[in-house]
Design a protein around this motif. Structure first.
Motif, mmCIF file in Angstrom:
data_model
loop_
_atom_site.group_PDB
_atom_site.id
_atom_site.type_symbol
_atom_site.label_atom_id
_atom_site.label_comp_id
_atom_site.label_asym_id
_atom_site.label_seq_id
_atom_site.Cartn_x
_atom_site.Cartn_y
_atom_site.Cartn_z
ATOM 1 N N GLU A 168 0.836 -1.204 0.000
ATOM 2 C CA GLU A 168 0.000 0.000 0.000
ATOM 3 C C GLU A 168 0.870 1.253 0.000
ATOM 4 N N LYS A 169 1.945 1.218 0.795
ATOM 5 C CA LYS A 169 2.859 2.363 0.842
ATOM 6 C C LYS A 169 3.548 2.550 -0.504
ATOM 7 N N THR A 170 3.932 1.428 -1.147
ATOM 8 C CA THR A 170 4.577 1.507 -2.457
ATOM 9 C C THR A 170 3.644 2.139 -3.490
ATOM 10 N N VAL A 171 2.376 1.735 -3.451
ATOM 11 C CA VAL A 171 1.390 2.287 -4.387
ATOM 12 C C VAL A 171 1.214 3.779 -4.168
ATOM 13 N N VAL A 172 1.108 4.186 -2.891
ATOM 14 C CA VAL A 172 0.945 5.609 -2.574
ATOM 15 C C VAL A 172 2.147 6.413 -3.053
ATOM 16 N N ASP A 173 3.358 5.881 -2.776
ATOM 17 C CA ASP A 173 4.588 6.563 -3.215
ATOM 18 C C ASP A 173 4.659 6.622 -4.737
ATOM 19 N N PHE A 174 4.266 5.524 -5.384
ATOM 20 C CA PHE A 174 4.302 5.444 -6.842
ATOM 21 C C PHE A 174 3.368 6.480 -7.472
ATOM 22 N N GLN A 175 2.164 6.572 -6.892
ATOM 23 C CA GLN A 175 1.198 7.546 -7.405
ATOM 24 C C GLN A 175 1.678 8.972 -7.170
ATOM 25 N N ALA A 176 2.302 9.202 -6.013
ATOM 26 C CA ALA A 176 2.780 10.543 -5.682
ATOM 27 C C ALA A 176 3.883 10.998 -6.636
ATOM 28 N N LYS A 177 4.625 10.035 -7.205
ATOM 29 C CA LYS A 177 5.721 10.370 -8.118
ATOM 30 C C LYS A 177 5.290 10.323 -9.583
ATOM 31 N N GLY A 178 3.983 10.348 -9.786
ATOM 32 C CA GLY A 178 3.492 10.369 -11.154
ATOM 33 C C GLY A 178 3.409 9.010 -11.789
ATOM 34 N N GLY A 179 3.260 7.988 -11.010
ATOM 35 C CA GLY A 179 3.231 6.627 -11.528
ATOM 36 C C GLY A 179 2.097 6.366 -12.491
ATOM 37 N N MET A 180 0.986 7.049 -12.304
ATOM 38 C CA MET A 180 -0.146 6.833 -13.196
ATOM 39 C C MET A 180 0.195 7.241 -14.624
#
Length: 209
Positions: A168-180
Motif C-alpha cells: 500500500e505504501k509503495t502504491v501511494v509513493d508510486f502515485q505521488a511520483k506520477g506513476g499513473m
C-alpha cells in the motif's frame, strides 16, 4: 470468582437455543476473563454432580448463601437450586438433574446492556459443539488459503498484513511520483506485457527518477 464479589445477577433468559445472563459489572470483560469463566463452568460440568432442588424459607435460603435475581421480590418459600460446593441460587425454572447433562458451555458474546450492567450470551450442549466444529472448518479454510499450518497461522497472517501495508505504501509513493502517467504510457504503447518482473523493473527505474 473471576470478576469480584460485587457481581450480582441482573437478569437472565434460558431457552432451548441459548442462554443470556446479565450481571452488574463496571467494565468490559476481557478475553482472558471470559476464558476463565468458561473453564470454571466446564470443569463443574465435567464433575457431573447431582443437582439439588429444595424448597426453603426465603430468609433461611439467603442465610445459607443462595443468590437471587437483583431487585426481584420472592415469596416466603422459595425453590433453591444447588450444585454441591459450587453454587446455590433461587430459581423457579426447570433444571437438569446432573451438571454433566449440560454437555459443554461456550460464551459467544459479551456486551454492555446499560451503565454498570454487562450481558453474556452463551450456548451449551450440541449447539456449543456445532459452533466449535464450524469454527474449526473456517480455520481449515483459512489455513488452506494462506498455505499455513495451525501452529504458524498467526505468524503467517501477520506476515501477510505487513506485506500488504508495504505494498500500500509503495502504491501511494508510486502515485505521488506520477506513476499513473507511466501506466498510461505503457497502455498507450499497445504492447502486451506478460512478465510482472518487467513491470516491477520499469516501476523501480521510474521511482529512481
Amino acid at each position: 470468582m473471576v470478576l469480584g464479589t460485587h457481581v450480582q445477577q441482573a437478569g437472565s433468559l434460558v431457552s432451548d437455543e441459548y442462554l443470556r445472563f446479565d450481571l452488574t459489572h463496571y467494565e468490559k470483560l476481557s478475553p482472558n476473563q471470559i476464558q476463565k469463566v468458561e473453564k470454571i463452568v466446564n470443569s463443574v460440568i465435567r464433575r457431573n454432580q447431582d443437582i439439588s432442588i429444595d424448597i426453603k424459607d426465603y430468609k433461611k435460603a439467603k442465610e445459607d448463601g443462595a443468590l437471587g435475581l437483583f431487585g426481584e421480590k420472592y415469596e416466603d418459600e422459595v425453590r433453591v437450586i444447588s450444585v454441591p460446593n459450587f453454587s446455590m441460587e433461587l430459581c423457579g425454572g426447570t433444571h437438569v438433574t446432573r451438571a454433566g447433562d449440560i454437555g459443554m458451555f461456550k460464551i459467544i458474546s459479551e456486551s454492555s446492556l446499560s451503565s454498570g450492567v454487562r450481558r453474556i450470551v452463551a450456548i451449551t450442549g450440541v449447539a456449543a459443539l456445532n459452533r466449535m466444529i464450524n469454527q474449526y472448518e473456517i480455520l481449515n479454510k483459512i489455513m488452506s488459503s494462506i498455505k499455513s499450518s495451525e501452529s504458524e497461522i498467526i505468524e503467517r497472517i501477520h506476515t501477510i498484513m505487513d506485506r500488504n501495508k508495504a505494498l500500500e505504501k509503495t502504491v501511494v509513493d508510486f502515485q505521488a511520483k506520477g506513476g499513473m502517467e507511466l501506466i498510461k504510457k505503457i497502455l498507450d504503447n499497445n504492447k502486451p506485457i506478460n512478465n510482472i518482473v518487467l513491470i516491477n523493473e520499469m516501476i523501480k527505474d521510474y521511482s529512481k527518477d
